[in-house]
Design an enzyme around this catalytic site. Structure first.
Site, PDB file in Angstrom:
ATOM      1  N   SER A 105      11.649   7.498 -31.141  1.00 51.95           N
ATOM      2  CA  SER A 105      12.963   7.122 -30.619  1.00 51.95           C
ATOM      3  C   SER A 105      14.038   7.565 -31.598  1.00 51.95           C
ATOM      4  O   SER A 105      14.145   7.039 -32.714  1.00 51.95           O
ATOM      5  CB  SER A 105      13.052   5.618 -30.409  1.00 51.95           C
ATOM      6  OG  SER A 105      14.399   5.295 -30.140  1.00 51.95           O
ATOM      7  N   HIS A 162      12.432  10.811 -27.781  1.00 47.16           N
ATOM      8  CA  HIS A 162      12.945   9.767 -26.892  1.00 47.16           C
ATOM      9  C   HIS A 162      14.421   9.543 -27.179  1.00 47.16           C
ATOM     10  O   HIS A 162      14.802   9.186 -28.297  1.00 47.16           O
ATOM     11  CB  HIS A 162      12.137   8.484 -27.134  1.00 47.16           C
ATOM     12  CG  HIS A 162      12.436   7.364 -26.208  1.00 47.16           C
ATOM     13  ND1 HIS A 162      11.889   7.266 -24.951  1.00 47.16           N
ATOM     14  CD2 HIS A 162      13.212   6.264 -26.363  1.00 47.16           C
ATOM     15  CE1 HIS A 162      12.320   6.151 -24.366  1.00 47.16           C
ATOM     16  NE2 HIS A 162      13.124   5.520 -25.201  1.00 47.16           N
ATOM     17  N   ASP A 187      17.654   7.438 -26.299  1.00 44.85           N
ATOM     18  CA  ASP A 187      18.076   6.177 -25.693  1.00 44.85           C
ATOM     19  C   ASP A 187      19.549   6.253 -25.292  1.00 44.85           C
ATOM     20  O   ASP A 187      20.434   6.235 -26.152  1.00 44.85           O
ATOM     21  CB  ASP A 187      17.839   5.025 -26.673  1.00 44.85           C
ATOM     22  CG  ASP A 187      16.367   4.644 -26.742  1.00 44.85           C
ATOM     23  OD1 ASP A 187      15.783   4.361 -25.684  1.00 44.85           O
ATOM     24  OD2 ASP A 187      15.797   4.653 -27.852  1.00 44.85           O
ATOM     25  N   MET A 239      22.593   4.509 -23.668  1.00 41.84           N
ATOM     26  CA  MET A 239      23.078   3.158 -23.342  1.00 41.84           C
ATOM     27  C   MET A 239      24.566   3.217 -23.041  1.00 41.84           C
ATOM     28  O   MET A 239      25.315   3.888 -23.761  1.00 41.84           O
ATOM     29  CB  MET A 239      22.842   2.219 -24.521  1.00 41.84           C
ATOM     30  CG  MET A 239      21.397   2.174 -24.993  1.00 41.84           C
ATOM     31  SD  MET A 239      21.181   0.868 -26.221  1.00 41.84           S
ATOM     32  CE  MET A 239      19.551   1.266 -26.856  1.00 41.84           C
ATOM     33  N   HIS A 260      15.886   8.069 -21.774  1.00 39.70           N
ATOM     34  CA  HIS A 260      15.715   6.697 -21.275  1.00 39.70           C
ATOM     35  C   HIS A 260      17.100   6.188 -20.901  1.00 39.70           C
ATOM     36  O   HIS A 260      17.898   5.862 -21.783  1.00 39.70           O
ATOM     37  CB  HIS A 260      15.047   5.860 -22.363  1.00 39.70           C
ATOM     38  CG  HIS A 260      14.871   4.427 -22.002  1.00 39.70           C
ATOM     39  ND1 HIS A 260      14.512   3.474 -22.927  1.00 39.70           N
ATOM     40  CD2 HIS A 260      14.983   3.769 -20.811  1.00 39.70           C
ATOM     41  CE1 HIS A 260      14.426   2.291 -22.325  1.00 39.70           C
ATOM     42  NE2 HIS A 260      14.715   2.442 -21.042  1.00 39.70           N
ATOM     43  N   MET A 266      19.467   3.750 -19.957  1.00 30.45           N
ATOM     44  CA  MET A 266      19.807   2.319 -19.872  1.00 30.45           C
ATOM     45  C   MET A 266      21.261   2.221 -19.435  1.00 30.45           C
ATOM     46  O   MET A 266      22.150   1.836 -20.206  1.00 30.45           O
ATOM     47  CB  MET A 266      19.555   1.648 -21.230  1.00 30.45           C
ATOM     48  CG  MET A 266      18.062   1.489 -21.499  1.00 30.45           C
ATOM     49  SD  MET A 266      17.718   1.125 -23.226  1.00 30.45           S
ATOM     50  CE  MET A 266      17.727   2.770 -23.892  1.00 30.45           C
ATOM     51  N   MET A 289       8.759  -1.604 -20.483  1.00 31.75           N
ATOM     52  CA  MET A 289       9.475  -2.043 -21.690  1.00 31.75           C
ATOM     53  C   MET A 289       8.727  -3.193 -22.347  1.00 31.75           C
ATOM     54  O   MET A 289       8.307  -4.135 -21.677  1.00 31.75           O
ATOM     55  CB  MET A 289      10.886  -2.523 -21.345  1.00 31.75           C
ATOM     56  CG  MET A 289      11.869  -1.443 -20.915  1.00 31.75           C
ATOM     57  SD  MET A 289      12.185  -0.176 -22.140  1.00 31.75           S
ATOM     58  CE  MET A 289      12.912  -1.109 -23.491  1.00 31.75           C
ATOM     59  N   ASP A 316       7.584   1.065 -24.727  1.00 33.44           N
ATOM     60  CA  ASP A 316       8.779   1.261 -25.552  1.00 33.44           C
ATOM     61  C   ASP A 316       9.283  -0.089 -26.031  1.00 33.44           C
ATOM     62  O   ASP A 316       9.631  -0.953 -25.222  1.00 33.44           O
ATOM     63  CB  ASP A 316       9.845   1.974 -24.700  1.00 33.44           C
ATOM     64  CG  ASP A 316      11.156   2.197 -25.448  1.00 33.44           C
ATOM     65  OD1 ASP A 316      11.180   2.079 -26.686  1.00 33.44           O
ATOM     66  OD2 ASP A 316      12.150   2.522 -24.764  1.00 33.44           O
TER      67      ASP A 316
HETATM   68  C1  DX5 Z   1      15.376  -0.207 -26.928  1.00 30.58           C
HETATM   69  C2  DX5 Z   1      15.066   1.246 -26.803  1.00 30.58           C
HETATM   70  C3  DX5 Z   1      13.929   1.686 -27.622  1.00 30.58           C
HETATM   71  C4  DX5 Z   1      14.090   1.510 -29.099  1.00 30.58           C
HETATM   72  C5  DX5 Z   1      12.743   1.476 -29.716  1.00 30.58           C
HETATM   73  O1  DX5 Z   1      16.286  -0.557 -25.957  1.00 30.58           O
HETATM   74  O2  DX5 Z   1      14.748   1.549 -25.462  1.00 30.58           O
HETATM   75  O3  DX5 Z   1      13.585   3.031 -27.318  1.00 30.58           O
HETATM   76  O4  DX5 Z   1      14.821   2.541 -29.694  1.00 30.58           O
HETATM   77  O5  DX5 Z   1      12.896   1.215 -31.065  1.00 30.58           O
HETATM   78  P1  DX5 Z   1      11.799   0.376 -31.864  1.00 30.58           P
HETATM   79  O6  DX5 Z   1      10.554   1.181 -31.856  1.00 30.58           O
HETATM   80  O7  DX5 Z   1      12.425   0.220 -33.180  1.00 30.58           O
HETATM   81  O8  DX5 Z   1      11.630  -0.922 -31.123  1.00 30.58           O
HETATM   82 ZN    ZN Z   2      13.953   3.563 -25.104  1.00 34.07          ZN
END
Ligand code: DX5
Ligand code: ZN
Length: 222
Positions: A10, A35, A37, A39, A68, A70, A139, A173
């Site tokens: 990530s 990955h 993220d 958001m 991903h 979000m 998740m 994840d």
């Molecule tokens: C959380 C993200 C994850 C996060 C994982 O909302 O979707 O991808 O970055 O990070 P770790 O492995 O630190 O939980």
């Molecule tokens: Zn993620």
């Protein structure tokens, strides 16, 4: 073919000021995908990056960019992410009223389609769409932040999916690392996201190797 290990660090845990170098470093350490993220500060209470960042990063790497999403209204960004060079567009079930149409739209754009479910969402919601998905993301934390604690009670959902869909790419994840990876892989997860546990490891290459080995033993070669 049996599900193959795909280890997806990530990039949320990377140094965003050096994103291209961090991406290359992870590929050099054995990452299969990266990955990303995404958001929006609305679907989750945090903000990270959008398609302009994907577009910039794409100029520096040909790695598989596992996005991903979000975000609320995930329909809105499909074309922009495809144009930016995203490889996978993994949206949240909770963010849309028509997952089937969105999957079709993603595939028509040329990206792979993934469906993510939050910890409190029942796994059954995935079933009607599983055949046309490239990946399901279970998740193992509430989405929004890296560095949270792995939620064991999400793992039965992975087991249910694996028993129903032997060839599906099943991603986990949130809070995943060498200490708990076997719980996820014994249930059948083969696509492993890890932020803190890879970027925070003294040897990220070794952390990635341990994650891969667990998938090989418990899923691929089982
Ligand atoms: C959380 C993200 C994850 C996060 C994982 O909302 O979707 O991808 O970055 O990070 P770790 O492995 O630190 O939980
Ligand atoms: Zn993620």
């Amino acid at each position: 073919m049996a599900p193959q290990p795909k280890i997806s660090p990530s990039m949320l845990s990377s140094d965003f000021a050096c994103l291209a170098d961090e991406a290359k470093r992870m590929v050099g350490c054995g990452a299969d995908c990266l990955h990303m993220d995404i958001m929006d500060g609305h679907f989750v209470p945090n903000l990270t990056m959008g398609h302009p960042v994907i577009k910039s990063l794409r100029k520096h790497t040909d790695a598989f960019l596992d996005c991903h999403m979000m975000v609320s209204n995930p329909e809105q960004w499909v074309e922009e992410f495809a144009k930016a060079g995203a490889s996978m567009y993994c949206f949240h079930y909770e963010a849309t009223s028509d997952p089937g149409a969105l999957i079709d739209k993603i595939k028509a754009s040329g990206m792979k389609a993934g469906l993510a479910i939050k910890p409190k969402t029942a796994v059954e919601v995935v079933f009607p769409f599983a055949e046309k998905l490239d990946q399901v993301l279970v998740m193992t934390v509430e989405p929004g932040f890296g560095g949270q604690k792995f939620m064991h009670d999400c793992i039965p959902k992975v087991r249910t999916l694996r028993s129903k869909y032997p060839n599906l790419d099943i991603q986990v994840d949130g809070g995943v690392g060498p200490d708990n990876i076997d719980l996820a892989t014994e249930a059948g997860a083969n696509v492993i996201v890890a932020g803190t546990s890879v970027f925070g490891a003294p040897e990220p290459r070794e952390a990635i190797r341990v994650l891969r080995e667990s998938v090989l033993v418990n899923v691929t070669n089982k």
